[in-house]
Scaffold this active site. Structure first.
Site, mmCIF file in Angstrom:
data_model
loop_
_atom_site.group_PDB
_atom_site.id
_atom_site.type_symbol
_atom_site.label_atom_id
_atom_site.label_comp_id
_atom_site.label_asym_id
_atom_site.label_seq_id
_atom_site.Cartn_x
_atom_site.Cartn_y
_atom_site.Cartn_z
ATOM 1 C CG HIS A 1 -7.758 6.679 5.192
ATOM 2 N ND1 HIS A 1 -7.260 7.955 5.345
ATOM 3 C CD2 HIS A 1 -6.677 5.886 4.983
ATOM 4 C CE1 HIS A 1 -5.943 7.927 5.246
ATOM 5 N NE2 HIS A 1 -5.555 6.689 5.017
ATOM 6 C CE1 TYR B 1 -4.061 9.817 0.410
ATOM 7 C CE2 TYR B 1 -3.822 11.262 2.305
ATOM 8 C CZ TYR B 1 -3.984 10.003 1.780
ATOM 9 O OH TYR B 1 -4.055 8.918 2.627
ATOM 10 C CG HIS C 1 0.186 6.138 -0.827
ATOM 11 N ND1 HIS C 1 -1.002 6.616 -1.337
ATOM 12 C CD2 HIS C 1 -0.117 5.634 0.394
ATOM 13 C CE1 HIS C 1 -1.980 6.398 -0.457
ATOM 14 N NE2 HIS C 1 -1.473 5.803 0.598
ATOM 15 C CG HIS D 1 -1.750 1.190 1.441
ATOM 16 N ND1 HIS D 1 -3.121 1.195 1.248
ATOM 17 C CD2 HIS D 1 -1.435 2.459 1.823
ATOM 18 C CE1 HIS D 1 -3.601 2.394 1.499
ATOM 19 N NE2 HIS D 1 -2.594 3.191 1.848
ATOM 20 C CD GLU D 2 1.877 3.320 3.829
ATOM 21 O OE1 GLU D 2 1.970 4.426 3.265
ATOM 22 O OE2 GLU D 2 0.945 3.041 4.593
ATOM 23 C CD GLU E 1 -5.307 5.882 1.693
ATOM 24 O OE1 GLU E 1 -5.509 4.709 2.068
ATOM 25 O OE2 GLU E 1 -4.206 6.420 1.782
ATOM 26 C CG ASP F 1 -9.699 10.287 6.289
ATOM 27 O OD1 ASP F 1 -8.454 10.276 6.221
ATOM 28 O OD2 ASP F 1 -10.417 9.381 5.823
HETATM 29 ZN ZN LIG Z 1 -2.622 5.187 2.233
#
Ligand SMILES: [Zn+2]
Length: 345
Positions: free
Chosen positions: A267, A178, A167, A163-164, A187, A262
């Site tokens: 998310h 974002y 990005h 996941h990271e 995301e 958020d």
């Molecule tokens: Zn993320």
């Protein structure tokens, strides 16, 4: 180059629930995590926006650093490319997770590291003390140890590592802003390819039907009632616990959340495109990276995708890609997957 915010795996609403419901010690850690997130954000907002330059030999090297429970980045180099296993499980988990992520992108999509130019991958473990998060800060991945009472170590879940790094792929391609829908897409794309990294890494490899489609399984400490952070198969069902609250993700546009928190619910509403991907993958059957994953990858890397794309723009592009790759049958499957989350392409 789009200026990027720090992108964290644990959204602020989870940390705020802990601040409201936890013991004094848990509250203090949650507050500290939120504070450090903000500090890293501020640092990076002032940093130059130019990305790191690709390595001259154009083969990505993995470099894992240890912050020694400080917030100094990147910390001390503890495992370079080709070095033997470390005695530290966190170091090996990141090194191996980076390796599988490079393999998925390289072997399946012919992508040479996250920037497609062999960029070295930097990861830091043992960041801060009892730090309840993992993040991509625009230049490197950062992993906390977790506090042990609510969260385990953040290197435990290979999909979180994927996941990271995804990005970073998004940063070097569509640059999805974002916030709001483009942020929720950002995301979601990290969850999609993070989950594919996990399915690709499994032994034996998992088909769409065999995968659990959970994000961050194993991250919650045993006392927390929850299977994972998110579920692509059934958004909104990943956890429910008095301390951390209930998974608030919608699965369809009927549950779309309008909020300023958020970053506009990045998310939260990511559950909607996450679920569309799950439906598409199951519809095609087989290994999800081969068809649904290819469609999503081609859409993400199409220069026509705008950095402020909403769900509909992305969905329409996936339908085009599906038709180009798999004809009318592919087009119909992708159209149907989006229709089931109430997005009509
Ligand atoms: Zn993320």
């Amino acid at each position: 180059m789009v200026r990027n915010r720090v992108q964290c795996i644990i959204p602020p609403y989870v940390l705020e629930a802990i601040e409201a419901n936890g013991t004094p010690e848990q509250r203090a850690r949650a507050a500290a995590t939120l504070r450090i997130d903000a500090v890293v954000r501020a640092d990076r907002a002032e940093a130059p926006t130019a990305p790191p330059q690709p390595a001259a030999d154009v083969t990505a090297h993995r470099r894992i650093y240890d912050a020694g429970n400080t917030t100094n980045l990147p910390g001390t180099l503890v495992r370079d490319e080709g070095d033997p296993d470390s005695a530290d499980v966190c170091v090996n988990e990141v090194y191996d997770g980076f390796g599988t992520t490079l393999d998925l992108y390289g072997q399946v999509y012919s992508r040479n590291s996250v920037d497609d130019a062999g960029l070295d991958l930097i990861g830091t473990v043992h960041y801060a003390t009892d730090f309840n998060n993992a993040m991509w800060d625009g230049e490197q991945a950062i992993f906390g140890d977790g506090d042990g009472s609510i969260f385990n170590r953040f290197t435990i879940a290979i999909d979180v590592i994927g996941h990271e790094l995804t990005h970073a792929v998004t940063q070097y391609t569509a640059g999805l802003a974002y916030r709001n829908q483009s942020g929720a897409l950002n995301e979601s794309i990290s969850d999609v390819f993070g989950s594919l990294v996990k399915q690709y890494h499994a032994s034996p490899r998992q088909t769409a039907d065999e995968a659990d489609w959970l994000i961050g399984a194993g991250l919650w400490a045993p006392r927390i009632h929850g299977a994972a952070l998110r579920s692509m198969k059934a958004p909104g069902t990943a956890y429910e616990d008095p301390l951390v609250g209930k998974d608030p993700q919608p699965a369809t546009m009927d549950g779309y959340v309008t909020t300023r928190q958020d970053n506009g619910g990045v998310h939260l509403n990511s559950g909607i495109p996450n679920h569309a991907f799950y439906l598409a993958a199951v519809s095609f059957g087989g290994y999800a990276w081969e068809k649904a994953g290819r469609v999503w990858y081609d859409a993400l890397t199409d220069p026509s995708l705008s950095s402020n794309a909403g769900f509909l723009e992305f969905a329409q592009l996936t339908v085009q890609k599906a038709e180009a790759l798999f004809g009318a049958d592919g087009r119909q499957r992708i159209h149907d997957a989006w229709a089931q989350v109430s997005i009509t392409t």
